[in-house]
Design an enzyme around this catalytic site. Sequence first.
Site: not given
Ligand code: ACO
Length: 349
Positions: A114, A276, A306
């Site tokens: 990223c 980003h 993203n």
């Molecule tokens: N649809 C529905 N439910 C989902 C999905 C989905 N697409 N994905 C995960 N869930 C569920 C999970 O299974 C979990 O269910 P549970 O509570 O029953 O176990 C629940 O939703 C919560 O999951 P979390 O992973 O805790 O969700 P969170 O609110 O953290 O959101 C996300 C996930 C969007 C990925 C967030 O954590 C995020 O944006 N993190 C940062 C991402 C980022 O910045 N990455 C860096 C860049 S990428 C790179 O460098 C390549």
Amino acid sequence: MPSSVIAGIGMYVPANVVTNNDLTRYMETSDEWIQERTGIKERRYAHRTQETTTTMAVEASKIAIERAGLTVQDIDFIVFATLSPDYYFPGCGVLLQRAMGMRQIGALDVRNQCSGFVYALSIADQFIKTGMYKNILVVGSEKHSFGLDFSTRGRNVSVIFGDGAGAVVLQPTEEDGRGILSTHLHSDGADAEILAMYNPGTHANHWKEEKYASFDEAEIGQMFFSHAMIDDAQVFPFMDGPAVFKTAVVKFPEVIMEALNTNGLTPQDLKMLIPHQANLRISQFVQQKLKLCDDQVYNNIQQYGNTTAASVPIALCEAWEQGRIQKGDLVCLAAFGSGFTWASALMRW
Ligand code: ACO
């Protein structure tokens, strides 16, 4: 010493729009969940057979080169950032050089995910400052759609990513106070594995298992790619989303403030922050923390998801095309991602 200015900028996104509802055909997810957690409404996916990371980069580069008033023959160096290259090797830089019919110039590939584009820009900036090159093409391009787990197992990662490309031409300027003021690059490998794609790779984690101890050379060769890797979904990116989120909201403001402090400036001086596009919630958190108003932060993750190394140049290009960045404006680029690596670049447009 000259400083570097962006003389031309271009972007390309595939025509194929994939909505959140489209994804519900493959995995248990919903438009509501995706929009609430990430802000994403839709993303673009490359044409399966006709578009690659390189072909999208070519389209963005053509526009950037034309806007700089140059031809491909004027480009004297390429820096190409991607985590989704056409081949494991060689990198996309040489493929771009070939596809655009460029001279036999140097081509460097950057593997910083990223923050790849900001790292690439910083590298190009150093070459311009030393006088080594005059017209450097800096590219970020990604074709994520070919390497995601579209089952419910991979939904936390797959809903986030989209395809696209952005490119700039960097040139020297003698105009006082204009151009890139400073760049700031950081890394911390302590959490390298919480946002990673492990295979194919040479990490040899398999060898921790005793059953492989008696393998001969031919069998070792097959360990690079195995059926088990595919069966266990080890060939897809892995992300501990919440852990990434927690670090991102600390490092983004830190590296932006580092750039501003270095130049004796404040968040209020910024015309535009181009973060980003990792997650709209992260950008909103950063905006709040730095007390920036809506006009000072550009977000387009809603339309493109993203796009990793492409997200900063795509957002910068759109902001510029909309007239939201004018000559003399203070612009900050900032990125955080896998590695972890994070970076910023502050420039006077
Ligand atoms: N649809 C529905 N439910 C989902 C999905 C989905 N697409 N994905 C995960 N869930 C569920 C999970 O299974 C979990 O269910 P549970 O509570 O029953 O176990 C629940 O939703 C919560 O999951 P979390 O992973 O805790 O969700 P969170 O609110 O953290 O959101 C996300 C996930 C969007 C990925 C967030 O954590 C995020 O944006 N993190 C940062 C991402 C980022 O910045 N990455 C860096 C860049 S990428 C790179 O460098 C390549």
